[in-house]
Design a protein around this motif. Structure first.
Motif: not given
Length: 410
Positions: A216, A220, A237, A240-241, A244-245, A247
């Motif tokens: 990651h 970003p 995972s 990470h999900g 995300t968006g 950060e």
């Protein structure tokens, strides 16, 4: 104090004079006004070559990634004097606009009949010595301004601050050994493996180990985060999900876990990548001499000047000036796009990008340029020289100051 550029009847470049003196010559009908911002006059008589002042005029350039300082200093017999200083505001949206254009072209190509790929035919993308378009545009913007000034005044010598930034030292956080410069700083395909090995194949958020790990970007890529190992962390995972968006809310604790840091290379790289191109182009205008940032800072402190890009440009010229002489108008210079998205050519004599003065009913005034015109209600959108956006203001209270011509001088 503001100076005015002077040309004679044959277009020969003369020494600048003060603006009040220029207006006096215009009133006496001994000169005509060629340009108002910045002021340029042309005398109605030719000056013999023997009477033209031959004092040297030097141009100083404080190069930068977003703002560039320029200054003109005239070496006089009594004491040197700055006759012009300004700050060029460079565009920073070139990369994004190129990305949008690339998307349009790919979409169009995919929806047409088959045509062979054209990448290998594009010699411009493969030529030796090519620099990125975003960098080249910034250097070309500086050259546009200097070439325009060179039409109004002699430039006998150019002094440019030679920027020396060690990108590898920025990345590593210390001065690398000589042999480390020979190793690539980009692991590319192996960078994911390097991060996973550093983090012992463990999610740095939940601690799970028996699953496939993902790498990651802590800051970003869309916010100019680098592909450095200092900006990467191993996550599963699921974690990470979750980040995300969102950060930026996790940056601090992720950097603490991997002992990393936010690194922004773009500004330093833009200056370093384009400096050779800029130097070669400036040599075509006038002889060039390079100075260092340390000399500039020391002289500015000794002279007691405020730290600005324009003042640094004055100091870069190897001419001793009095600090009070540097208190001249600081021009804000904006080289604009040649392509305009305007839909209306003119309304009531006002054109897109015109420089105007808006007077409110309470006598408050704005200096701004027109960004949009609405003929149905005789209104316009304005952007002030401070960057304030004014929407749907009436044209009846506008006063035209100067018609736009390629570059804004504010």
């Amino acid at each position: 104090m503001t100076h005015c550029f002077v040309l004679d009847a044959q277009g020969n470049k003369l020494s600048p004079t003060r603006e009040n003196r220029a207006w006096y010559l215009i009133r006496k009908q001994r000169a005509t006004l060629k340009r108002k911002f910045p002021m340029v006059i042309q005398l109605k008589r030719e000056i013999p070559e023997s009477e033209i002042d031959s004092s040297s005029i030097q141009l100083g350039i404080d190069d930068g990634s977003k703002l560039v300082g320029i200054a003109l200093v005239q070496e006089c017999k009594a004491k040197n004097k700055p006759v012009f200083k300004g700050t060029i505001e460079l565009r920073t949206d070139i990369k994004e606009k190129i990305a949008v254009r690339r998307g349009y072209r790919r979409y169009r190509r995919q929806h047409k009949k088959y045509r062979p790929a054209r990448f290998d035919n594009r010699s411009s993308s493969k030529r030796e010595g090519r620099i990125p378009p975003s960098v080249k545009h910034k250097k070309d913007s500086i050259l546009r301004v200097i070439n325009q000034l060179h039409k109004w005044i002699r430039i006998d010598r150019i002094f440019l601050e030679d920027v020396l930034i060690d990108i590898r030292a920025l990345e590593k956080g210390y001065k690398p050994y000589k042999w480390e410069y020979q190793k690539s700083s980009r692991l590319d395909e192996n960078i994911r493996k390097a991060v996973v090995l550093r983090d012992h194949n463990t999610c740095q958020d939940c601690g799970i180990t028996n699953t496939r790990m993902e790498v990651h970007h802590i800051t970003p890529r869309r916010l100019n985060g680098s592909d450095s190992i200092h900006n990467l962390i191993t996550l599963c995972s699921t974690c990470h999900g979750k980040v995300t968006g969102n950060e930026l809310n996790h940056c601090k604790r992720f950097y603490q876990k991997v002992k990393g840091r936010k690194i922004l290379f773009s500004d330093a790289m833009h200056v370093m990548q384009g400096k050779t191109y800029l130097q070669n182009e400036l040599k075509e205008i006038s002889p060039i001499s390079l100075t260092t940032g340390g000399d500039t800072a020391n002289k500015r402190i000794d002279w007691g000047l405020e730290k600005t890009h324009a003042n640094d440009a004055i100091v870069i010229c190897h001419s001793i000036v009095w600090p009070e002489q540097c208190e001249i108008k600081n021009w804000v210079i904006k080289p604009m796009r040649k392509h305009s998205n305007k839909k209306i050519e003119s309304v009531n004599g006002f054109h897109h990008r015109d420089f105007v003065k808006y007077t409110k009913r309470n006598k408050e005034r704005y200096l701004a340029y027109i960004t949009a015109l609405y003929p149905e209600k005789n209104q316009c959108n304005l952007t002030t020289i401070e960057g304030k956006i004014l929407k749907r203001y009436g044209l009846s209270r506008l006063t035209l100051l100067w018609r736009f011509n390629k570059i804004y001088w504010l």
